[in-house]
Design an enzyme around this catalytic site. Structure first.
Site, PDB file in Angstrom:
ATOM      1  CG  ASP A  13      -1.663   1.237   1.483  1.00  0.00           C
ATOM      2  OD1 ASP A  13      -2.348   1.684   0.539  1.00  0.00           O
ATOM      3  OD2 ASP A  13      -1.575   1.798   2.588  1.00  0.00           O
ATOM      4  CG  ASP A  15      -1.531   7.861   0.518  1.00  0.00           C
ATOM      5  OD1 ASP A  15      -0.478   8.504   0.373  1.00  0.00           O
ATOM      6  OD2 ASP A  15      -2.462   7.882  -0.305  1.00  0.00           O
TER       7      ASP A  15
END
Length: 256
Positions: A13, A15
């Site tokens: 991922d 953020d």
């Protein structure tokens, strides 16, 4: 003894996972865009933490309007207006990235370099825009780092964002690998739900906004990926036998 699986790919991922971009990056950029559009909206730290339960920037703006400023919903061509506002926000975020003020989280650069050396595939699976991904990678790992990733799945490339599994299904399809031979690294409950719905073993490294969320389905929950000089803190799950996450640790986690 059961057959040991060999880890083939790591899916990151962005953020909160690669960098803690939310509070001092995206939130600041949203507020700058609101000013540009002459809106008196201000997303403070606490409010933004609640809005993060909605994945996707455009989706977050619409949710905020529906729940906090419903009188603004009567704009002509609301969808395009939201897209324009979000585009302005993305430009502000890119400018913030270019200043280099948002570093990668502990262990991220080290792990990526180890995966490169071992020729293990690694990819990105995120709901943030491709522009945001590119800005972050270039400002932290260098101009050429975009090409290190075997697959980058970002933004609106799939119809449904996390917690739906679509982005992970898309990335796995591009990698042509089964979920059981990969691992996802996430920081949020929505990210965990998305990865687990795609049957991916998932490691959580909590971030400022997510440390109180529920991560029951994660193979392990850690403070971060750790460095030999700054060990990680174990929160729950499979015990990490050293103070930092490397390929061998990840390989061990997919076999639990």
């Amino acid at each position: 003894m059961k057959n040991q699986k060999k880890l083939q790919a790591v899916l990151f991922d962005v953020d909160g996972t690669l960098a803690d971009t939310e509070q001092d990056g995206h939130r600041v950029a949203f507020n700058a865009a609101f000013q540009q559009f002459n809106l008196d909206w201000n997303w403070d730290i606490d409010l933004y933490g609640k809005l993060l339960e909605i994945t996707g920037g455009k989706e977050r703006i619409r949710y905020f309007m529906e729940n906090f400023v419903p009188s603004e919903l009567n704009k002509n061509d609301l969808t395009n207006w939201i897209a324009s506002l979000h585009k302005a926000k993305t430009k502000y975020f890119e400018s913030l990235m270019e200043t280099g003020n948002i570093p990668l989280r502990p262990g991220v650069a080290r792990l990526i370099q180890e995966l490169r050396q071992k020729k293990i595939k690694f990819a990105i699976a995120t709901t943030t825009t491709m522009e945001n991904v590119t800005s972050l990678l270039k400002s932290t790992l260098g101009e050429e780092s975009i090409d290190w990733f075997d697959v980058i799945g970002a933004g609106d490339i799939v119809p449904s964002k996390k917690p739906a599994p679509d982005i992970y299904h898309w990335v796995l399809n591009q990698l042509d690998l089964p979920a059981q031979q990969c691992i996802a690294i996430e920081d949020s409950e929505n990210g965990l739900k998305s990865a687990r719905a795609a049957l991916l073993p998932t490691l959580i490294t909590v971030s400022g906004y997510t440390h109180q969320q529920r991560f029951d389905e994660a193979v392990a929950v850690l403070s971060d990926l750790g460095e030999p000089s700054k060990p990680l803190t174990q929160i729950q799950g499979v015990t990490i036998t050293q103070g930092w996450v490397d390929y061998e640790i990840l390989n061990n986690l997919i076999n639990h």
